[in-house]
Scaffold this motif. Sequence first.
Motif, PDB file in Angstrom:
ATOM      1  N   PRO A 193       0.831  -1.206   0.000  1.00  0.00           N
ATOM      2  CA  PRO A 193       0.000   0.000   0.000  1.00  0.00           C
ATOM      3  C   PRO A 193       0.868   1.260   0.000  1.00  0.00           C
ATOM      4  O   PRO A 193       1.983   1.256   0.521  1.00  0.00           O
ATOM      5  N   GLY A 194       0.324   2.308  -0.592  1.00  0.00           N
ATOM      6  CA  GLY A 194       0.998   3.594  -0.604  1.00  0.00           C
ATOM      7  C   GLY A 194       0.539   4.423   0.582  1.00  0.00           C
ATOM      8  O   GLY A 194      -0.053   3.911   1.529  1.00  0.00           O
ATOM      9  N   THR A 195       0.793   5.737   0.490  1.00  0.00           N
ATOM     10  CA  THR A 195       0.428   6.668   1.559  1.00  0.00           C
ATOM     11  C   THR A 195      -0.292   7.857   0.953  1.00  0.00           C
ATOM     12  O   THR A 195       0.137   8.389  -0.079  1.00  0.00           O
ATOM     13  N   CYS A 196      -1.362   8.297   1.578  1.00  0.00           N
ATOM     14  CA  CYS A 196      -2.083   9.486   1.117  1.00  0.00           C
ATOM     15  C   CYS A 196      -1.261  10.735   1.424  1.00  0.00           C
ATOM     16  O   CYS A 196      -0.788  10.905   2.555  1.00  0.00           O
ATOM     17  N   VAL A 197      -1.060  11.558   0.407  1.00  0.00           N
ATOM     18  CA  VAL A 197      -0.290  12.795   0.555  1.00  0.00           C
ATOM     19  C   VAL A 197      -1.024  13.938  -0.125  1.00  0.00           C
ATOM     20  O   VAL A 197      -1.859  13.725  -0.995  1.00  0.00           O
ATOM     21  N   ARG A 198      -0.664  15.163   0.277  1.00  0.00           N
ATOM     22  CA  ARG A 198      -1.191  16.341  -0.413  1.00  0.00           C
ATOM     23  C   ARG A 198      -0.437  16.475  -1.729  1.00  0.00           C
ATOM     24  O   ARG A 198       0.774  16.262  -1.767  1.00  0.00           O
ATOM     25  N   PRO A 199      -1.119  16.869  -2.794  1.00  0.00           N
ATOM     26  CA  PRO A 199      -0.424  17.054  -4.072  1.00  0.00           C
ATOM     27  C   PRO A 199       0.623  18.152  -3.953  1.00  0.00           C
ATOM     28  O   PRO A 199       0.380  19.168  -3.309  1.00  0.00           O
ATOM     29  N   LYS A 200       1.784  17.933  -4.548  1.00  0.00           N
ATOM     30  CA  LYS A 200       2.824  18.970  -4.558  1.00  0.00           C
ATOM     31  C   LYS A 200       2.416  20.066  -5.519  1.00  0.00           C
ATOM     32  O   LYS A 200       1.717  19.830  -6.493  1.00  0.00           O
ATOM     33  N   GLY A 201       2.888  21.267  -5.249  1.00  0.00           N
ATOM     34  CA  GLY A 201       2.600  22.385  -6.146  1.00  0.00           C
ATOM     35  C   GLY A 201       1.245  23.007  -5.907  1.00  0.00           C
ATOM     36  O   GLY A 201       0.782  23.813  -6.684  1.00  0.00           O
ATOM     37  N   LYS A 202       0.595  22.634  -4.818  1.00  0.00           N
ATOM     38  CA  LYS A 202      -0.707  23.214  -4.497  1.00  0.00           C
ATOM     39  C   LYS A 202      -0.552  24.109  -3.269  1.00  0.00           C
ATOM     40  O   LYS A 202       0.177  23.802  -2.358  1.00  0.00           O
TER      41      LYS A 202
END
Length: 101
Positions: free
Chosen positions: A78-87
């Motif tokens: 599984p991956g990890t939920c992150v905030r999109p970069k550049g926002k």
Amino acid sequence: GICTEEDSNLSCVTNEDCDESQWCRELAPVDGVRGQGSACTDFADVGESCGGFVVYWMREQCAPHLLCKPSTINTDFPGTCVRPKGKGKKANKKRLRSSEK
């Protein structure tokens, strides 16, 4: 858990059947039989796991404003939920500074 008559308000067919903070996930099989229905499940938040090669009833999906960053160890994990970069404001300030150079 498994949906019972008591929490039948959680049942869904599509994501549109759930409120904004949830998505529609298929329930675990009973005695090896799929098709037990689906239930509204909370979206995963920043830092929580998402995606990966996991059984369908344990899948996690990031909130719509987040991205699922894949595992760097193994793409099946599984991956990890992150905030999109550049926002956001900080990213815009960095872009403006770098364009001034």
